[in-house]
Design an enzyme around this catalytic site. Structure first.
Site, mmCIF file in Angstrom:
data_model
loop_
_atom_site.group_PDB
_atom_site.id
_atom_site.type_symbol
_atom_site.label_atom_id
_atom_site.label_comp_id
_atom_site.label_asym_id
_atom_site.label_seq_id
_atom_site.Cartn_x
_atom_site.Cartn_y
_atom_site.Cartn_z
ATOM 1 N N ALA A 158 11.591 16.904 73.907
ATOM 2 C CA ALA A 158 11.490 15.593 74.601
ATOM 3 C C ALA A 158 10.528 14.522 74.331
ATOM 4 O O ALA A 158 9.557 14.387 73.771
ATOM 5 C CB ALA A 158 11.253 15.826 76.222
ATOM 6 N N HIS B 137 8.295 12.966 83.427
ATOM 7 C CA HIS B 137 7.231 12.794 82.532
ATOM 8 C C HIS B 137 7.735 11.720 81.561
ATOM 9 O O HIS B 137 6.969 10.850 81.239
ATOM 10 C CB HIS B 137 6.878 14.019 81.891
ATOM 11 C CG HIS B 137 6.019 14.129 80.728
ATOM 12 N ND1 HIS B 137 4.679 14.173 80.852
ATOM 13 C CD2 HIS B 137 6.177 13.703 79.371
ATOM 14 C CE1 HIS B 137 3.846 13.983 79.624
ATOM 15 N NE2 HIS B 137 5.031 13.518 78.708
ATOM 16 N N GLU B 138 8.938 11.936 81.055
ATOM 17 C CA GLU B 138 9.480 10.988 79.862
ATOM 18 C C GLU B 138 9.739 9.635 80.713
ATOM 19 O O GLU B 138 9.212 8.509 80.058
ATOM 20 C CB GLU B 138 10.705 11.532 79.469
ATOM 21 C CG GLU B 138 10.656 12.682 78.380
ATOM 22 C CD GLU B 138 9.582 12.680 77.512
ATOM 23 O OE1 GLU B 138 9.121 11.804 77.172
ATOM 24 O OE2 GLU B 138 8.843 13.858 77.275
ATOM 25 N N HIS C 23 6.614 7.280 80.507
ATOM 26 C CA HIS C 23 6.427 6.593 79.166
ATOM 27 C C HIS C 23 7.274 5.405 79.400
ATOM 28 O O HIS C 23 6.918 4.321 78.995
ATOM 29 C CB HIS C 23 6.784 7.578 78.235
ATOM 30 C CG HIS C 23 6.187 8.691 77.880
ATOM 31 N ND1 HIS C 23 4.425 8.492 77.876
ATOM 32 C CD2 HIS C 23 6.154 9.995 77.640
ATOM 33 C CE1 HIS C 23 4.039 9.723 77.307
ATOM 34 N NE2 HIS C 23 5.122 10.561 77.451
ATOM 35 N N GLU D 195 0.437 9.767 78.911
ATOM 36 C CA GLU D 195 0.955 11.183 79.195
ATOM 37 C C GLU D 195 1.099 11.568 80.834
ATOM 38 O O GLU D 195 1.558 12.397 81.226
ATOM 39 C CB GLU D 195 0.261 12.165 78.673
ATOM 40 C CG GLU D 195 0.302 12.043 77.133
ATOM 41 C CD GLU D 195 1.893 12.126 76.578
ATOM 42 O OE1 GLU D 195 2.846 12.646 77.335
ATOM 43 O OE2 GLU D 195 2.028 11.715 75.517
ATOM 44 N N TYR E 278 -2.836 15.482 76.389
ATOM 45 C CA TYR E 278 -2.375 16.002 77.428
ATOM 46 C C TYR E 278 -3.219 16.896 78.136
ATOM 47 O O TYR E 278 -3.216 16.927 79.455
ATOM 48 C CB TYR E 278 -1.607 17.221 76.652
ATOM 49 C CG TYR E 278 -0.224 16.641 76.167
ATOM 50 C CD1 TYR E 278 0.920 15.826 76.597
ATOM 51 C CD2 TYR E 278 -0.133 16.951 74.475
ATOM 52 C CE1 TYR E 278 1.911 15.491 75.754
ATOM 53 C CE2 TYR E 278 0.753 16.145 73.767
ATOM 54 C CZ TYR E 278 1.742 15.654 74.346
ATOM 55 O OH TYR E 278 2.812 15.133 73.538
HETATM 56 O O1 X8Z Z 1 5.015 17.175 74.387
HETATM 57 C C1 X8Z Z 1 5.140 16.939 75.607
HETATM 58 C C2 X8Z Z 1 6.050 16.019 76.193
HETATM 59 C C3 X8Z Z 1 6.380 14.946 75.439
HETATM 60 S S1 X8Z Z 1 4.981 13.860 75.431
HETATM 61 C C4 X8Z Z 1 7.500 16.619 76.613
HETATM 62 N N1 X8Z Z 1 4.381 17.620 76.477
HETATM 63 C C5 X8Z Z 1 3.469 18.751 76.146
HETATM 64 C C6 X8Z Z 1 3.997 19.936 75.343
HETATM 65 O O2 X8Z Z 1 5.026 19.790 75.484
HETATM 66 O O3 X8Z Z 1 3.498 20.680 74.628
HETATM 67 C C7 X8Z Z 1 4.439 17.548 78.111
HETATM 68 C C8 X8Z Z 1 3.332 18.651 78.332
HETATM 69 C C9 X8Z Z 1 2.537 18.969 77.174
HETATM 70 ZN ZN ZN Z 2 4.807 12.582 76.849
#
Ligand code: X8Z
Ligand code: ZN
Length: 640
Positions: A381, A410-411, A414, A438, A549
């Site tokens: 995502a 979450h998205e 952003h 984030e 994160y």
């Molecule tokens: O990569 C992400 C988002 C997009 S910034 C979906 N995350 C990390 C992951 O999936 O590892 C959100 C939580 C941590």
């Molecule tokens: Zn993100």
């Protein structure tokens, strides 16, 4: 995320948003930050071929503060044009992976890298200029930090790095497991993740885990080369290595940031340890003490997630009290036949309830909400503003699950950052620091209480009393608390790799040493240096920094507490929802509008009144669960 390998570095898109990194001279603060914003790259060499507009005047006239101001303005304008071109190529590639779109994106990325090498060297010439205005000084500082994958200023090496980065992300995006003999029906990450989430059979889980982890073996030589070339690029602009560049993006010296991350980990580790101990005991009941022994790290395939990073999918195995109202939102989403658009509308509705703007019409036309049937795409995502002009989008492969509902928020977090700062100079179009970006949507999800879910028809009953509360907190902790050590360790590993302290011959062993040290999980089968298990996590082949994160998991509670105070909430933090509260919305907007124009402690203060990142709100939120866990763990052999 869009972070594609490169893009991440610069493009705005991103999963996170801004791939660019920002950092800036910190004015004050208790962090021991130093630095004048304009501090240029110490080791920078003069540009040989000035980019056409990054030039200043002829050698004979000494440079002035006005020259610097004009240079900063020009760089912002030129970068915007290049980043739009880059984001466009990246969007097309991520939503249609082919050799052609990959090559096209790599070529645009090369162009951006070349421009940045030159512009950063040019900027270094303003190092000793007196009287720079604060904004120009900050722009010059952010410029140097703006790429997470700087290339050497040598055309062949630059082209090689651009091509490697595109290939690595492509390998991840196309990764599949086709059975032990390679001839079975192939499963992609989405399907393998469903197995990890749903199966409770030790060997079925193991097969999915091993199958996915094979996709990254071919990445190893490419990654090794990426490290060499991007380190060379980082050194050319005055950083010790690429990790030092990443760590310099927090308005404090890189060593101070390293300590800052450890300080925050120290605050939350005791809570993680309590959760780990309880969950391990429950897993031992499910799979047997021989498979999950007390006092030892947990096999990494039993926690409901490919990377054991979030454990909410095995909530059913650890549910504290049976017979309480169900917290299962998945079932309702499916029963009510929620489709992707309806889920995203629900998310948007939360933001607009705070008085924030609705998403633009183009968002609905241009986003990718579901996985196309006819082509390869990057499903990880991400959120984008492709033309840096409120051209908001998300790119997801949405399924009707609670996990995806959370990711949608979450998205959208952003996208709401983008929408409130898109009129700033392009180098300020990023989060106050990348953890802020984030944390926005996640902070909103903390207000998705059972009461709210009941109101929107996704829960039948709100859990009541102590038992209901402990169940609810356990579900939250399995997602939020479980993630913390993983959030930290991914870059602990990369920092060591970039610095050369971990050599390629130790890539895999050092990865597992950190998984065990921080998370208390271990590889479920023997691994060797043929494997490249770090590469089986998106952000490594896509070159997206990950500490953001970890910071976000902590910041989101800090933001939530401040928003709840603004909303006039009385009572325990875990009971607060800011849904519908315009005061909270105003406070949030005030921080979003700053983008990266000010050092992050100022942005943090605008929302919370605090100038330091602080995990006390997270600890406060989980106070009831913590007490309960300690009770349950009495007599257990905790730790590993
Ligand atoms: O990569 C992400 C988002 C997009 S910034 C979906 N995350 C990390 C992951 O999936 O590892 C959100 C939580 C941590
Ligand atoms: Zn993100």
């Amino acid at each position: 995320m869009n972070h594609t390998p490169f893009r991440s570095f610069f493009l705005r898109a991103a999963l996170m948003a801004v791939p660019l990194a920002a950092s800036a001279g910190c004015t004050s603060s208790a962090h021991g930050l130093t630095a004048a914003a304009s501090e240029p790259a110490p080791g920078a060499t003069p540009a040989t071929v000035p980019p056409q507009s990054a030039t200043t005047q002829a050698d004979e006239a000494p440079l002035t503060a006005e020259d610097a101001r004009q240079f900063a303005t020009r760089v912002n304008d030129e970068l915007k044009r290049l980043w739009v071109k880059q984001a466009t190529a990246e969007w097309i590639k991520a939503t249609y992976i082919t050799d052609d779109t990959e090559r096209n994106a790599a070529s645009v990325n090369e162009e951006v890298m070349a421009y940045l090498s030159q512009a950063i060297q040019q900027a270094a010439r303003f190092k000793d200029v007196k009287g720079l205005d604060a904004e120009s000084a900050r722009v010059l500082r952010l410029l140097r930090l703006s790429s997470t994958l700087p290339a050497p200023n040598e055309p062949a090496q630059r082209a090689e790095l651009a091509s490697i980065a595109a290939k690595l992300e492509g390998l991840y995006g196309k990764g599949k497991y086709c059975g032990k003999d390679g001839k079975g029906a192939c499963k992609d990450l989405g399907e393998l993740s469903d197995v990890m989430a749903d199966s409770r059979d030790y060997n079925t889980l193991l097969e999915a885990w091993v199958g996915w982890h094979a996709i990254s073996q071919p990445m190893r030589p490419l990654y090794e080369r990426l490290v060499t070339l991007s380190n060379a690029g980082a050194r050319e602009i005055g950083f010790q290595d690429l990790g030092a560049l990443w760590r310099s993006n927090y308005d404090m010296p890189p060593e101070a940031f390293e300590q800052e991350a450890q300080r925050l980990w120290g605050q939350v580790k005791p809570l993680y340890d309590d959760l780990h101990c309880y969950v391990r005991a429950r897993l031992a009941k499910q799979y047997g003490e021989d498979k999950v022994p007390a006092g030892k790290a947990i096999p990494a395939h039993l926690l409901g997630n490919m990377w054991a990073q979030e454990w909410n999918n095995i909530y059913g195995l650890v549910e504290p009290y049976k017979g309480q109202p169900s917290l299962d939102v998945d079932a309702e989403l499916k029963k009510q036949k929620y489709d992707a658009i309806r889920m995203v509308k629900l998310g948007e509705g939360f933001f607009t309830s705070l008085g924030l703007k609705p998403l633009p019409e183009t968002f609905w036309q241009n986003s990718q909400f579901t996985k196309p049937r006819d082509r390869e795409v990057v499903c990880h995502a991400s959120a984008w503003d492709v033309t840096y002009n409120n051209d908001l989008r998300i790119k997801m492969c949405i399924k009707p699950t609670e996990e995806d509902l959370v990711t949608i928020h979450h998205e959208l977090g952003h996208d709401y950052y983008y929408t409130y700062y898109y009129k700033l100079p392009v180098l300020f179009q990023q989060g106050a620091n990348d953890g802020f970006h984030e944390a926005i949507g996640d902070a909103i999800t903390l207000s998705i209480t059972p009461g709210y879910l009941k109101q929107v028809g996704l829960l039948k009953d709100v859990p009541q009393g102590d038992k209901g509360l402990i169940n609810l907190q356990m579900k939250d902790a399995m997602e939020k608390v479980a993630f913390l050590p993983f959030g930290l360790l991914v870059d602990q590993w990369r920092w060591e790799v970039f610095s050369g302290r971990v050599k390629p011959t130790d890539y895999n062993a050092s990865w597992w040493a950190l998984r065990e040290k921080y998370q208390g999980v271990r590889a479920p089968v023997e691994r060797s240096e043929k494997d490249f298990d770090a590469g089986a996590k998106y952000h490594v082949p896509a070159n997206v920094p990950y500490t953001r994160y970890f910071l976000a998991r902590i910041l989101q509670f800090q933001f939530h507490r401040a928003l709840c105070q603004a909303a006039g909430h009385q009572g325990p933090l875990h009971e607060c929802s800011i849904y519908g509260n315009k005061e909270a919305g105003k406070r949030l907007q005030a921080m979003l509008e700053l983008g990266a124009s000010k050092p992050w402690p100022e942005a943090l203060a605008a929302l919370t009144g605090q100038q330091e990142m602080d995990a006390s709100a997270m600890l406060e939120y989980f106070t009831p669960l913590r007490r309960w866990l300690q009770e349950q763990n009495k007599g257990q052999q905790c730790g590993w």
